[in-house]
Write a protein that holds these residues in place. Sequence first.
Motif, PDB file in Angstrom:
ATOM      1  N   PRO A 132       0.823  -1.200   0.000  1.00  0.00           N
ATOM      2  CA  PRO A 132       0.000   0.000   0.000  1.00  0.00           C
ATOM      3  C   PRO A 132       0.863   1.257   0.000  1.00  0.00           C
ATOM      4  CG  PRO A 132       0.150  -0.871   2.205  1.00  0.00           C
ATOM      5  CD  PRO A 132       0.912  -1.818   1.328  1.00  0.00           C
ATOM      6  N   ARG A 133       0.280   2.359  -0.435  1.00  0.00           N
ATOM      7  CA  ARG A 133       1.006   3.621  -0.497  1.00  0.00           C
ATOM      8  C   ARG A 133       1.000   4.297   0.861  1.00  0.00           C
ATOM      9  NH1 ARG A 133      -0.843   6.571  -5.842  1.00  0.00           N
ATOM     10  NH2 ARG A 133      -0.944   8.275  -4.344  1.00  0.00           N
ATOM     11  N   VAL A 134       2.138   4.881   1.205  1.00  0.00           N
ATOM     12  CA  VAL A 134       2.170   5.674   2.435  1.00  0.00           C
ATOM     13  C   VAL A 134       1.589   7.051   2.103  1.00  0.00           C
ATOM     14  CG1 VAL A 134       4.604   6.281   2.049  1.00  0.00           C
ATOM     15  CG2 VAL A 134       3.617   6.557   4.309  1.00  0.00           C
ATOM     16  N   GLU A 135       0.672   7.491   2.961  1.00  0.00           N
ATOM     17  CA  GLU A 135      -0.019   8.760   2.675  1.00  0.00           C
ATOM     18  C   GLU A 135       0.401   9.887   3.615  1.00  0.00           C
ATOM     19  OE1 GLU A 135      -4.320   7.912   2.009  1.00  0.00           O
ATOM     20  OE2 GLU A 135      -3.428   8.072   0.010  1.00  0.00           O
ATOM     21  N   GLN A 136       0.840   9.519   4.841  1.00  0.00           N
ATOM     22  CA  GLN A 136       1.289  10.523   5.811  1.00  0.00           C
ATOM     23  C   GLN A 136       2.364   9.899   6.675  1.00  0.00           C
ATOM     24  OE1 GLN A 136      -2.634  11.246   7.616  1.00  0.00           O
ATOM     25  NE2 GLN A 136      -2.005  13.380   7.678  1.00  0.00           N
ATOM     26  N   ILE A 137       3.327  10.715   7.086  1.00  0.00           N
ATOM     27  CA  ILE A 137       4.421  10.244   7.944  1.00  0.00           C
ATOM     28  C   ILE A 137       4.597  11.241   9.080  1.00  0.00           C
ATOM     29  CG2 ILE A 137       6.887   9.648   8.025  1.00  0.00           C
ATOM     30  CD1 ILE A 137       6.727   9.184   4.968  1.00  0.00           C
ATOM     31  N   MET A 138       4.826  10.724  10.286  1.00  0.00           N
ATOM     32  CA  MET A 138       5.155  11.590  11.430  1.00  0.00           C
ATOM     33  C   MET A 138       6.381  11.010  12.105  1.00  0.00           C
ATOM     34  SD  MET A 138       1.433  12.238  13.121  1.00  0.00           S
ATOM     35  CE  MET A 138       2.098  13.194  14.458  1.00  0.00           C
ATOM     36  N   ARG A 139       7.293  11.893  12.518  1.00  0.00           N
ATOM     37  CA  ARG A 139       8.492  11.406  13.222  1.00  0.00           C
ATOM     38  C   ARG A 139       8.750  12.258  14.437  1.00  0.00           C
ATOM     39  NH1 ARG A 139      12.707   9.213   8.882  1.00  0.00           N
ATOM     40  NH2 ARG A 139      11.498   9.763   7.037  1.00  0.00           N
ATOM     41  N   LYS A 140       9.320  11.600  15.418  1.00  0.00           N
ATOM     42  CA  LYS A 140       9.825  12.325  16.581  1.00  0.00           C
ATOM     43  C   LYS A 140      11.248  11.857  16.832  1.00  0.00           C
ATOM     44  CE  LYS A 140       8.537  12.030  21.151  1.00  0.00           C
ATOM     45  NZ  LYS A 140       7.503  12.082  22.188  1.00  0.00           N
ATOM     46  N   PHE A 141      12.173  12.814  16.940  1.00  0.00           N
ATOM     47  CA  PHE A 141      13.538  12.531  17.380  1.00  0.00           C
ATOM     48  C   PHE A 141      13.711  13.197  18.732  1.00  0.00           C
ATOM     49  CE2 PHE A 141      13.805  12.620  12.756  1.00  0.00           C
ATOM     50  CZ  PHE A 141      14.591  11.521  12.467  1.00  0.00           C
ATOM     51  N   ARG A 142      14.388  12.510  19.648  1.00  0.00           N
ATOM     52  CA  ARG A 142      14.737  13.198  20.885  1.00  0.00           C
ATOM     53  C   ARG A 142      16.030  12.631  21.454  1.00  0.00           C
ATOM     54  NH1 ARG A 142      12.890  11.664  26.310  1.00  0.00           N
ATOM     55  NH2 ARG A 142      12.640   9.416  26.273  1.00  0.00           N
ATOM     56  N   LEU A 143      16.744  13.475  22.157  1.00  0.00           N
ATOM     57  CA  LEU A 143      17.931  13.035  22.875  1.00  0.00           C
ATOM     58  C   LEU A 143      17.461  12.740  24.279  1.00  0.00           C
ATOM     59  CD1 LEU A 143      20.967  12.795  22.155  1.00  0.00           C
ATOM     60  CD2 LEU A 143      21.290  14.986  23.314  1.00  0.00           C
ATOM     61  N   ASN A 144      17.608  11.486  24.722  1.00  0.00           N
ATOM     62  CA  ASN A 144      17.060  11.137  26.036  1.00  0.00           C
ATOM     63  C   ASN A 144      18.052  11.448  27.161  1.00  0.00           C
ATOM     64  OD1 ASN A 144      18.797   8.954  26.350  1.00  0.00           O
ATOM     65  ND2 ASN A 144      17.315   7.451  25.608  1.00  0.00           N
ATOM     66  N   ALA A 145      17.625  11.189  28.381  1.00  0.00           N
ATOM     67  CA  ALA A 145      18.434  11.570  29.549  1.00  0.00           C
ATOM     68  C   ALA A 145      19.778  10.850  29.569  1.00  0.00           C
ATOM     69  CB  ALA A 145      17.651  11.266  30.826  1.00  0.00           C
ATOM     70  N   GLU A 146      19.872   9.691  28.882  1.00  0.00           N
ATOM     71  CA  GLU A 146      21.146   8.945  28.850  1.00  0.00           C
ATOM     72  C   GLU A 146      22.040   9.377  27.692  1.00  0.00           C
ATOM     73  OE1 GLU A 146      18.093   6.656  28.967  1.00  0.00           O
ATOM     74  OE2 GLU A 146      18.210   7.402  31.020  1.00  0.00           O
ATOM     75  N   GLY A 147      21.625  10.428  26.964  1.00  0.00           N
ATOM     76  CA  GLY A 147      22.432  10.882  25.828  1.00  0.00           C
ATOM     77  C   GLY A 147      22.251  10.033  24.584  1.00  0.00           C
TER      78      GLY A 147
END
Length: 173
Positions: A132-147
């Motif tokens: 199937p085709r991807v219609e929407q994408i969401m991403r989250k990047f984060r630097l956590n407390a452990e680096g």
Amino acid sequence: PYLNGLLAPDCEPPKMNPSIEPLSWLLGTWLSEPPGDGIYPTLQPFHYLEEVHITHVGQPMLNFSFNAFHPDTKKPMHRECGFIRLKPDSNKVAFVSAQNTGIVEVEEGEVNGQELCIASHSIARISFAAEPRVEQIMRKFRLNAEGRLEQTVSMATTTQPMTQHLHITYKKV
Ligand code: HEM
């Protein structure tokens, strides 16, 4: 010595453009640890390894490549590369990526401290992209407390509403 490309072999290491400072926590070479988790309602859960390079050459943008591998066979899997830009004097971010699956996408969002949340603004695909085709994408990047760097990817396809597809934690090397 840092190679700025074969055409500029003797260049000094580029100074980071001050405008990308809000994104500087993303810079580096990162390896998945532990292996990433892939899920989706239509898929068997899977694991993957990923090698990430996030660099700059002094320009007001980051360069990135994400290279996934099968955890057992070590065969290359998903690959994508592109650029992350900041709108001047703001926390607005644009993320441009070309993927080996035949899609090219632009995501936009915001960086707040050591967290970057973006969502697709436009997605283009080759005419014979797999269904199937991807219609929407969401991403989250984060630097956590452990680096450690974390990435979470959710997507909506022609058959599924917005649902998580990937979660992975990377260690800086
Ligand atoms: C399947 C999109 C990143 C591994 C899929 C499917 C889509 C998709 C649309 C088909 C889902 C279905 O059949 O319902 C994306 C997008 C990505 C991404 C947009 C990045 C933004 C990754 C990464 C991996 C991965 C990093 C790591 C190896 C897989 C696997 C499948 C799959 C193993 C199932 C088998 C296959 O279709 O090849 N993905 N994916 N994907 N994805 Fe991703």
